[in-house]
Scaffold this active site. Structure first.
Site, PDB file in Angstrom:
ATOM      1  N   LYS A   1       0.810  -1.195   0.000  1.00 25.89           N
ATOM      2  CA  LYS A   1       0.000   0.000   0.000  1.00 25.89           C
ATOM      3  C   LYS A   1       0.855   1.261   0.000  1.00 25.89           C
ATOM      4  O   LYS A   1       0.399   2.351  -0.306  1.00 25.89           O
ATOM      5  CB  LYS A   1      -0.895   0.024   1.258  1.00 25.89           C
ATOM      6  CG  LYS A   1      -1.754  -1.199   1.423  1.00 25.89           C
ATOM      7  CD  LYS A   1      -2.463  -1.143   2.808  1.00 25.89           C
ATOM      8  CE  LYS A   1      -3.136  -2.473   3.080  1.00 25.89           C
ATOM      9  NZ  LYS A   1      -3.585  -2.569   4.494  1.00 25.89           N
TER      10      LYS A   1
ATOM     11  N   GLU B   1       7.769   2.402  -6.248  1.00 28.22           N
ATOM     12  CA  GLU B   1       7.996   1.878  -4.895  1.00 28.22           C
ATOM     13  C   GLU B   1       8.075   3.017  -3.891  1.00 28.22           C
ATOM     14  O   GLU B   1       8.555   4.103  -4.219  1.00 28.22           O
ATOM     15  CB  GLU B   1       9.322   1.102  -4.865  1.00 28.22           C
ATOM     16  CG  GLU B   1       9.176  -0.401  -5.057  1.00 28.22           C
ATOM     17  CD  GLU B   1       8.719  -1.114  -3.778  1.00 28.22           C
ATOM     18  OE1 GLU B   1       8.122  -0.460  -2.883  1.00 28.22           O
ATOM     19  OE2 GLU B   1       8.949  -2.320  -3.682  1.00 28.22           O
ATOM     20  N   ASP B   2       7.635   2.749  -2.662  1.00 24.57           N
ATOM     21  CA  ASP B   2       7.758   3.756  -1.608  1.00 24.57           C
ATOM     22  C   ASP B   2       9.196   3.854  -1.108  1.00 24.57           C
ATOM     23  O   ASP B   2       9.803   4.910  -1.131  1.00 24.57           O
ATOM     24  CB  ASP B   2       6.775   3.476  -0.453  1.00 24.57           C
ATOM     25  CG  ASP B   2       6.883   2.058   0.134  1.00 24.57           C
ATOM     26  OD1 ASP B   2       7.654   1.226  -0.392  1.00 24.57           O
ATOM     27  OD2 ASP B   2       6.180   1.787   1.124  1.00 24.57           O
TER      28      ASP B   2
ATOM     29  N   ASP C   1      14.607  -0.694   1.019  1.00 22.70           N
ATOM     30  CA  ASP C   1      15.348  -0.827   2.273  1.00 22.70           C
ATOM     31  C   ASP C   1      16.474  -1.828   2.044  1.00 22.70           C
ATOM     32  O   ASP C   1      17.587  -1.455   1.679  1.00 22.70           O
ATOM     33  CB  ASP C   1      14.358  -1.249   3.361  1.00 22.70           C
ATOM     34  CG  ASP C   1      14.969  -1.305   4.741  1.00 22.70           C
ATOM     35  OD1 ASP C   1      16.112  -0.872   4.907  1.00 22.70           O
ATOM     36  OD2 ASP C   1      14.305  -1.800   5.666  1.00 22.70           O
TER      37      ASP C   1
ATOM     38  N   ARG D   1      -0.112   6.644   7.320  1.00 25.36           N
ATOM     39  CA  ARG D   1       0.066   6.743   5.870  1.00 25.36           C
ATOM     40  C   ARG D   1      -0.365   8.117   5.347  1.00 25.36           C
ATOM     41  O   ARG D   1       0.123   8.573   4.319  1.00 25.36           O
ATOM     42  CB  ARG D   1      -0.752   5.658   5.152  1.00 25.36           C
ATOM     43  CG  ARG D   1      -0.272   4.229   5.439  1.00 25.36           C
ATOM     44  CD  ARG D   1      -0.914   3.261   4.450  1.00 25.36           C
ATOM     45  NE  ARG D   1      -0.813   1.870   4.856  1.00 25.36           N
ATOM     46  CZ  ARG D   1       0.236   1.082   4.619  1.00 25.36           C
ATOM     47  NH1 ARG D   1       1.300   1.557   3.987  1.00 25.36           N
ATOM     48  NH2 ARG D   1       0.239  -0.178   5.008  1.00 25.36           N
TER      49      ARG D   1
HETATM   50  P1  IMP Z   1      12.957  -4.272   1.519  1.00 25.71           P
HETATM   51  O1  IMP Z   1      12.535  -5.565   0.919  1.00 25.71           O
HETATM   52  O2  IMP Z   1      13.840  -4.490   2.731  1.00 25.71           O
HETATM   53  O3  IMP Z   1      13.611  -3.331   0.532  1.00 25.71           O
HETATM   54  O4  IMP Z   1      11.637  -3.616   2.162  1.00 25.71           O
HETATM   55  C1  IMP Z   1      10.819  -2.755   1.473  1.00 25.71           C
HETATM   56  C2  IMP Z   1       9.483  -2.592   2.167  1.00 25.71           C
HETATM   57  O5  IMP Z   1       9.614  -2.543   3.602  1.00 25.71           O
HETATM   58  C3  IMP Z   1       8.878  -1.251   1.782  1.00 25.71           C
HETATM   59  O6  IMP Z   1       8.112  -1.359   0.598  1.00 25.71           O
HETATM   60  C4  IMP Z   1       8.081  -0.884   3.024  1.00 25.71           C
HETATM   61  O7  IMP Z   1       6.771  -1.418   2.956  1.00 25.71           O
HETATM   62  C5  IMP Z   1       8.812  -1.520   4.171  1.00 25.71           C
HETATM   63  N1  IMP Z   1       9.690  -0.541   4.868  1.00 25.71           N
HETATM   64  C6  IMP Z   1      11.045  -0.534   4.867  1.00 25.71           C
HETATM   65  N2  IMP Z   1      11.519   0.487   5.594  1.00 25.71           N
HETATM   66  C7  IMP Z   1      10.431   1.152   6.071  1.00 25.71           C
HETATM   67  C8  IMP Z   1      10.283   2.330   6.898  1.00 25.71           C
HETATM   68  O8  IMP Z   1      11.243   2.981   7.357  1.00 25.71           O
HETATM   69  N3  IMP Z   1       9.004   2.712   7.178  1.00 25.71           N
HETATM   70  C9  IMP Z   1       7.905   2.029   6.713  1.00 25.71           C
HETATM   71  N4  IMP Z   1       8.012   0.937   5.924  1.00 25.71           N
HETATM   72  C10 IMP Z   1       9.263   0.496   5.616  1.00 25.71           C
HETATM   73 MG    MG Z   2       4.832  -1.460   4.836  1.00 27.32          MG
END
Ligand code: IMP
Ligand code: MG
Length: 189
Positions: free
Chosen positions: A54, A110-111, A114, A176
């Site tokens: 989301k 993508e938001d 990470d 959000r």
């Molecule tokens: P990744 O697979 O570790 O790159 O994680 C990405 C997903 O983790 C994002 O699409 C977010 O939904 C969630 N996420 C990672 N860091 C944060 C944060 O600081 N705040 C909120 N959601 C996060």
């Molecule tokens: Mg999330």
């Protein structure tokens, strides 16, 4: 950063909302730049914007409106196993796309990237559907990420490792609708 514009006064007081890292004005200014770049680079084409629900919904709503091209929208939702704040890389598609990607210019929105594990999974999954092109537009990227290795075509901001909230990003589904990006200063997640 100070709470200087009216949007940045919201909400009046919530102790879990920490320091403002990116103001509402800074978000809109940078998104305007991204929109102009995307408009120029996709000239003559009709990109399909794929929103990862989301978190990216708020960003995609604003980004799409500063892209001066006949874009289309689609949405997918993934859930990752593991703890609430870190992804394990084991991703499950909870809601798949409605549209066929064959021959389309797909821009994955993508938001936050990470660890990059969610993105690597999605890229492989979408690439297998034979799009004409597949690029990524991420609002936020961790400074610890290797942007080149992840092959991120468009990036809004690089941020430190603190957990953040707002502008689509949640803490246990809340915050959000906060119009800026702030650090999370509540109890450990
Ligand atoms: P990744 O697979 O570790 O790159 O994680 C990405 C997903 O983790 C994002 O699409 C977010 O939904 C969630 N996420 C990672 N860091 C944060 C944060 O600081 N705040 C909120 N959601 C996060
Ligand atoms: Mg999330």
């Amino acid at each position: 950063m100070t709470h200087d514009s009216p949007d940045d006064q919201w909400p009046a007081s919530d102790p879990y909302i920490g320091e403002i890292l990116i103001t509402s004005d800074d978000l809109q200014a940078r998104i305007g730049e991204l929109g102009a770049t995307i408009t120029a680079e996709y000239e003559g084409r009709a990109p399909l914007l794929v929103c990862v629900l989301k978190g990216a919904a708020v960003f995609m709503a604003d980004l799409s409106r500063v892209i001066d091209l006949p874009v289309e929208f689609d949405f997918m939702a993934v859930s990752s196993y593991g703890s609430s704040t870190r992804t394990s890389g084991v991703v499950r598609i909870v809601k798949d796309l409605d549209l066929d990607l064959d021959g389309r210019d797909v821009l994955l929105v993508e938001d936050i990237v990470d660890s990059g594990l969610t993105l690597s999974y999605l890229r492989k999954n979408l690439q297998a559907r034979n799009p004409a092109s597949l690029e990524v537009c991420a609002l936020l990227v961790r400074e610890s990420c290797d942007e080149d290795e992840l092959d991120l075509r468009y990036v809004g901001f690089r941020i430190p490792d603190d957990f953040v909230l707002g502008y689509g990003l949640d803490v246990a589904e809340k915050y959000r609708n906060v119009p800026f990006i702030a650090s999370y200063s509540g109890p450990p997640l």
